[in-house]
Design a protein around this motif. Structure first.
Motif, PDB file in Angstrom:
ATOM      1  N   CYS A   1      50.542   4.195  10.493  1.00 14.54           N
ATOM      2  CA  CYS A   1      49.813   3.199   9.936  1.00 14.54           C
ATOM      3  C   CYS A   1      49.530   3.378   8.374  1.00 14.54           C
ATOM      4  N   ASP A   2      49.235   4.482   7.904  1.00 17.10           N
ATOM      5  CA  ASP A   2      48.799   4.973   6.718  1.00 17.10           C
ATOM      6  C   ASP A   2      49.768   4.673   5.736  1.00 17.10           C
TER       7      ASP A   2
ATOM      8  N   SER B   1      57.116   8.883  13.692  1.00 17.92           N
ATOM      9  CA  SER B   1      55.717   9.442  12.714  1.00 17.92           C
ATOM     10  C   SER B   1      56.339  10.036  11.584  1.00 17.92           C
TER      11      SER B   1
ATOM     12  N   THR C   1      49.872  11.515   7.400  1.00 19.89           N
ATOM     13  CA  THR C   1      50.582  11.716   8.451  1.00 19.89           C
ATOM     14  C   THR C   1      50.771  10.749   9.448  1.00 19.89           C
ATOM     15  N   GLN C   2      50.117   9.619   9.220  1.00 21.33           N
ATOM     16  CA  GLN C   2      50.031   8.558  10.466  1.00 21.33           C
ATOM     17  C   GLN C   2      50.947   7.496   9.994  1.00 21.33           C
TER      18      GLN C   2
END
Length: 295
Positions: free
Chosen positions: A194-195, A128, A191-192
């Motif tokens: 996937c983003d 992460s 923070t993710q």
């Protein structure tokens, strides 16, 4: 004896059946059992402090079921597996009538070791990102995606990467993220994973898309061709599609795309059951022409 591997912070239940030197099961009638856990001493480093204060504890264990079966267990509690490293453990059996103490395991045909070996490992890091709030933090991820690893002679300048990331944010490429008023920050911050992947893949695709057209040059001594990075661009597009829409149908983006890619096979005819309630229409042919009536 096999080493028991634990993850730092795990609290397992340890069970065993105690055997004597002749491999006979130990009768625990009239006995109390304790579990002793101790960290192995690390090497002494010249000029350093070494590991001279090992972690150790002794706690009451449980006799499971009938004492004649020799079965014992110990449940670790909070704080006892926080320290990574190598450890050894033993069962201390005390005969309450004679106060005699016997240590298990003992060397026999079942076990050549007189201790139980443990290894506590730190947990694997979670994949992460930390909060990414500056556009310049995307420079390394985008370069990694593009394979641009030569720091002395980079293919893409920092300013170019910043401009592409800035443009993607302005276009709303990452839902929930936007360009800050200073044009250098990302709000509210990524923070993710996937983003992060979505933004760096789309930025990389912007750099690579113009290179799909092949070009070449030739001199009397050498000939070179460039471009045609179709496969890499297709992989980027598929990765972006999965981030935006979920996992694809195998290597196709949808079931419909897979069906339409088939050649020489009437897949719709094979996968469709058609029931006809005849007659469905009446056709009349005469001087006035052809008339069709549905039934």
């Amino acid at each position: 004896m096999k080493t028991i591997v634990l993850t730092q912070g795990n609290l397992p239940l340890i069970s065993a059946t105690l055997h004597g030197p002749t491999c006979a099961i130990v009768d625990l009638t009239g006995c109390t059992v304790q579990f002793v856990f101790e960290q192995k001493l690390g090497p002494i480093i010249p000029g350093g402090t070494g590991n001279n204060s090992p972690f150790t504890f002794t706690a009451n264990a449980t006799v499971v079921g009938s004492p004649a079966n020799g079965q014992v267990s110990y449940q670790f509690v909070s704080g006892q597996t926080n320290l990574p490293g190598e450890f050894e453990a033993q069962w201390l059996v005390t005969n309450t009538a004679t106060s005699a103490v016997t240590v298990y395991p003992v060397s026999n045909a079942f076990s050549r070791s007189t201790v139980i070996h443990f290894e506590i490992k730190a947990p694997l890091p979670v994949a992460s990102p930390q909060t990414i709030v500056q556009i310049q933090q995307l420079r390394v991820p985008v370069r990694v995606t593009l394979g641009d690893f030569d720091k002395s002679f980079p293919n893409y300048s920092d300013e170019a990467i910043d401009d592409v990331v800035r443009t993607k944010l302005m276009c709303g490429e990452v839902p929930g993220q936007k360009l800050g008023m200073d044009r250098k920050s990302i709000l509210p911050g990524i923070t993710q994973p996937c983003d992060l992947a979505r933004l760096m893949y789309k930025a990389a695709l912007t750099f690579k898309a113009p290179e799909t057209a092949q070009y070449s040059y030739r001199t009397r001594a050498i000939e070179e061709k460039f471009g045609r990075e179709d496969f890499f661009i297709r992989e980027l597009q598929n990765a972006i599609y999965e981030l935006d829409n979920g996992r694809m149908f195998d290597s196709f983006q949808s079931f419909y795309g897979w069906v339409n890619a088939l050649r020489g096979l009437d897949i719709w005819g094979l996968m469709t059951d058609m029931n006809v309630n005849a007659p469905v229409m009446a056709v009349s042919i005469g001087p006035a022409g052809i008339t069709v009536q549905t039934r």
